[in-house]
Write a protein that holds these residues in place. Sequence first.
Motif, PDB file in Angstrom:
ATOM      1  N   HIS A  94       0.824  -1.230   0.107  1.00  0.00           N
ATOM      2  CA  HIS A  94       0.395   0.287   0.271  1.00  0.00           C
ATOM      3  C   HIS A  94       0.241   1.098  -0.105  1.00  0.00           C
ATOM      4  CE1 HIS A  94      -3.272   3.336   1.024  1.00  0.00           C
ATOM      5  NE2 HIS A  94      -2.316   3.510   1.849  1.00  0.00           N
ATOM      6  N   TYR A  95       2.435   1.130   0.764  1.00  0.00           N
ATOM      7  CA  TYR A  95       2.631   1.824   0.847  1.00  0.00           C
ATOM      8  C   TYR A  95       3.584   2.527  -0.442  1.00  0.00           C
ATOM      9  CZ  TYR A  95       2.339   3.296   5.787  1.00  0.00           C
ATOM     10  OH  TYR A  95       1.542   3.230   7.161  1.00  0.00           O
ATOM     11  N   LEU A  96       3.679   1.944  -0.727  1.00  0.00           N
ATOM     12  CA  LEU A  96       4.665   2.026  -2.490  1.00  0.00           C
ATOM     13  C   LEU A  96       4.188   2.300  -3.282  1.00  0.00           C
ATOM     14  CD1 LEU A  96       7.304   0.287  -3.877  1.00  0.00           C
ATOM     15  CD2 LEU A  96       6.130  -1.481  -4.441  1.00  0.00           C
ATOM     16  N   LYS A  97       2.783   2.147  -3.615  1.00  0.00           N
ATOM     17  CA  LYS A  97       1.523   2.020  -4.719  1.00  0.00           C
ATOM     18  C   LYS A  97       1.512   3.858  -4.293  1.00  0.00           C
ATOM     19  CE  LYS A  97      -1.723  -0.589  -7.245  1.00  0.00           C
ATOM     20  NZ  LYS A  97      -2.567  -1.868  -7.349  1.00  0.00           N
ATOM     21  N   SER A  98       1.166   4.695  -2.964  1.00  0.00           N
ATOM     22  CA  SER A  98       0.973   5.952  -2.823  1.00  0.00           C
ATOM     23  C   SER A  98       2.181   6.058  -3.067  1.00  0.00           C
ATOM     24  CB  SER A  98      -0.264   5.484  -1.729  1.00  0.00           C
ATOM     25  OG  SER A  98       1.414   5.031  -0.474  1.00  0.00           O
ATOM     26  N   SER A  99       2.975   5.596  -2.660  1.00  0.00           N
ATOM     27  CA  SER A  99       4.350   6.756  -3.508  1.00  0.00           C
ATOM     28  C   SER A  99       4.785   6.946  -4.954  1.00  0.00           C
ATOM     29  CB  SER A  99       5.880   6.164  -2.376  1.00  0.00           C
ATOM     30  OG  SER A  99       5.475   5.989  -1.548  1.00  0.00           O
ATOM     31  N   LEU A 100       4.144   6.247  -6.156  1.00  0.00           N
ATOM     32  CA  LEU A 100       4.974   6.589  -7.259  1.00  0.00           C
ATOM     33  C   LEU A 100       3.537   7.006  -8.002  1.00  0.00           C
ATOM     34  CD1 LEU A 100       5.375   2.222  -7.645  1.00  0.00           C
ATOM     35  CD2 LEU A 100       6.966   3.896  -7.368  1.00  0.00           C
ATOM     36  N   ALA A 104       6.789   4.763 -13.527  1.00  0.00           N
ATOM     37  CA  ALA A 104       6.587   3.235 -12.299  1.00  0.00           C
ATOM     38  C   ALA A 104       5.166   3.556 -11.793  1.00  0.00           C
ATOM     39  CB  ALA A 104       7.269   4.340 -11.169  1.00  0.00           C
ATOM     40  N   PHE A 105       3.909   4.417 -11.222  1.00  0.00           N
ATOM     41  CA  PHE A 105       2.697   3.488 -11.143  1.00  0.00           C
ATOM     42  C   PHE A 105       2.323   2.702 -11.948  1.00  0.00           C
ATOM     43  CE2 PHE A 105      -1.546   4.553 -10.644  1.00  0.00           C
ATOM     44  CZ  PHE A 105      -1.885   3.434  -9.366  1.00  0.00           C
ATOM     45  N   SER A 106       2.640   3.294 -13.394  1.00  0.00           N
ATOM     46  CA  SER A 106       1.699   2.739 -14.407  1.00  0.00           C
ATOM     47  C   SER A 106       2.332   0.814 -14.332  1.00  0.00           C
ATOM     48  CB  SER A 106       2.534   3.040 -15.478  1.00  0.00           C
ATOM     49  OG  SER A 106       2.211   4.040 -15.593  1.00  0.00           O
ATOM     50  N   LEU A 107       3.420   0.665 -14.211  1.00  0.00           N
ATOM     51  CA  LEU A 107       4.166  -0.584 -14.123  1.00  0.00           C
ATOM     52  C   LEU A 107       3.587  -1.781 -13.024  1.00  0.00           C
ATOM     53  CD1 LEU A 107       8.179  -0.022 -13.852  1.00  0.00           C
ATOM     54  CD2 LEU A 107       6.639  -1.660 -16.238  1.00  0.00           C
ATOM     55  N   ILE A 108       3.149  -1.195 -12.267  1.00  0.00           N
ATOM     56  CA  ILE A 108       2.225  -1.607 -11.182  1.00  0.00           C
ATOM     57  C   ILE A 108       0.555  -1.468 -10.318  1.00  0.00           C
ATOM     58  CG2 ILE A 108       4.598  -2.633  -9.925  1.00  0.00           C
ATOM     59  CD1 ILE A 108       3.431   0.166  -7.771  1.00  0.00           C
ATOM     60  N   TYR A 118       3.257  -7.929  -2.936  1.00  0.00           N
ATOM     61  CA  TYR A 118       4.626  -6.735  -2.713  1.00  0.00           C
ATOM     62  C   TYR A 118       5.345  -7.442  -3.454  1.00  0.00           C
ATOM     63  CZ  TYR A 118       7.565  -4.624   0.427  1.00  0.00           C
ATOM     64  OH  TYR A 118       8.757  -3.767   0.022  1.00  0.00           O
ATOM     65  N   SER A 119       5.844  -8.759  -3.349  1.00  0.00           N
ATOM     66  CA  SER A 119       7.132  -8.822  -3.582  1.00  0.00           C
ATOM     67  C   SER A 119       7.257  -9.183  -5.235  1.00  0.00           C
ATOM     68  CB  SER A 119       7.744 -10.174  -3.203  1.00  0.00           C
ATOM     69  OG  SER A 119       7.053 -11.166  -3.356  1.00  0.00           O
ATOM     70  N   GLU A 120       6.724  -8.879  -5.750  1.00  0.00           N
ATOM     71  CA  GLU A 120       6.198  -8.892  -7.227  1.00  0.00           C
ATOM     72  C   GLU A 120       5.838  -8.051  -7.622  1.00  0.00           C
ATOM     73  OE1 GLU A 120       2.893  -9.838 -10.381  1.00  0.00           O
ATOM     74  OE2 GLU A 120       2.749 -10.755  -8.443  1.00  0.00           O
ATOM     75  N   ALA A 121       5.471  -7.061  -7.019  1.00  0.00           N
ATOM     76  CA  ALA A 121       5.720  -5.054  -7.395  1.00  0.00           C
ATOM     77  C   ALA A 121       6.596  -4.635  -7.353  1.00  0.00           C
ATOM     78  CB  ALA A 121       4.265  -4.006  -6.853  1.00  0.00           C
ATOM     79  N   TRP A 122       7.376  -5.215  -6.154  1.00  0.00           N
ATOM     80  CA  TRP A 122       8.657  -4.747  -6.033  1.00  0.00           C
ATOM     81  C   TRP A 122       9.348  -5.288  -6.663  1.00  0.00           C
ATOM     82  CZ3 TRP A 122      10.919  -0.493  -3.943  1.00  0.00           C
ATOM     83  CH2 TRP A 122      11.731   0.153  -3.089  1.00  0.00           C
ATOM     84  N   ASP A 123       9.650  -6.429  -7.395  1.00  0.00           N
ATOM     85  CA  ASP A 123      10.722  -7.288  -8.381  1.00  0.00           C
ATOM     86  C   ASP A 123      10.172  -6.084  -9.418  1.00  0.00           C
ATOM     87  OD1 ASP A 123      12.019  -8.814  -6.291  1.00  0.00           O
ATOM     88  OD2 ASP A 123      10.349 -10.443  -7.201  1.00  0.00           O
ATOM     89  N   ARG A 124       9.566  -5.726 -10.151  1.00  0.00           N
ATOM     90  CA  ARG A 124       9.215  -5.494 -11.422  1.00  0.00           C
ATOM     91  C   ARG A 124       9.767  -4.505 -11.576  1.00  0.00           C
ATOM     92  NH1 ARG A 124       3.067  -6.266 -13.901  1.00  0.00           N
ATOM     93  NH2 ARG A 124       3.013  -8.762 -13.998  1.00  0.00           N
ATOM     94  N   ARG A 128      12.858  -3.216 -13.835  1.00  0.00           N
ATOM     95  CA  ARG A 128      12.760  -1.677 -14.631  1.00  0.00           C
ATOM     96  C   ARG A 128      13.949  -0.541 -13.944  1.00  0.00           C
ATOM     97  NH1 ARG A 128       9.040   1.378 -17.583  1.00  0.00           N
ATOM     98  NH2 ARG A 128       8.161  -0.379 -18.767  1.00  0.00           N
ATOM     99  N   TYR A 129      14.475   0.105 -12.985  1.00  0.00           N
ATOM    100  CA  TYR A 129      14.600   0.672 -12.888  1.00  0.00           C
ATOM    101  C   TYR A 129      16.531   0.108 -12.475  1.00  0.00           C
ATOM    102  CZ  TYR A 129      11.086   3.105 -13.444  1.00  0.00           C
ATOM    103  OH  TYR A 129       9.962   3.514 -13.608  1.00  0.00           O
TER     104      TYR A 129
END
Length: 154
Positions: A94-100, A104-108, A118-124, A128-129
Motif C-alpha cells: 500500500h505504501y509503495l503504491k501510494s509513493s509512485l 513507475a505507477f503504471s508498472l504496478i 508485494y514482492s512481485e510489484a517490488w521486483d518489477r 525496470r530501474y
Amino acid sequence: MDIDPYEEKHYATYSMLSVAQELLQLESARSFNNRLSATEARDGHVSHNHVNLHYERIKLPTFSGNYEDWQHFSDMFLGSIGGDPHLTSCQKFHYLKSSLSGEAFSLIKHIAVTNDNYSEAWDRLVQRYIGSFLNLPTASVLNSVAIQKLADGA
C-alpha cells in the motif's frame, strides 16, 4: 472588591496543576523507559541511559519513474517501509503504491494490493530501474558505431 482571595486560589490551583503535569510527564517517561527496556531485553540490547528523542516523521519521496531518482527512492523506501518488520507485506505494498506516480505507477497499478503481490510489484520496479542498466550493451571496440549503440541502449 477584594482580589487577594482570588489571586490566592489562582496560585494554589496553578501550583496543583503544575505538580499534576510534572507527575504525568514522569509517569509517561517511566512508561516509555519500561517499554524500551522490555524491547531491549527481548532483542538482547542493554542500555543504562534512556533518552526520549522525538524525530520529525520522514516523508517518503514520490517516484515517477525518473531513473536518476530511483536510488534515492529505493533507499528511502527500504529504510523506512520495506525493511520494517512490524508492517505486513500488504501494508508495505500500500505504501509503495501510494509513493509512485507516472511510469513507475503504471508498472504496478494493475496488481492487487495483497500480501502475496508485494514482492512481485517490488521486483518489477527493481527489474525496470536496475535490471535495465545491468543489461546494457557493452563495447569491445571504441568507435563511433559502438558508442552510438551504447548511447541508444542507455
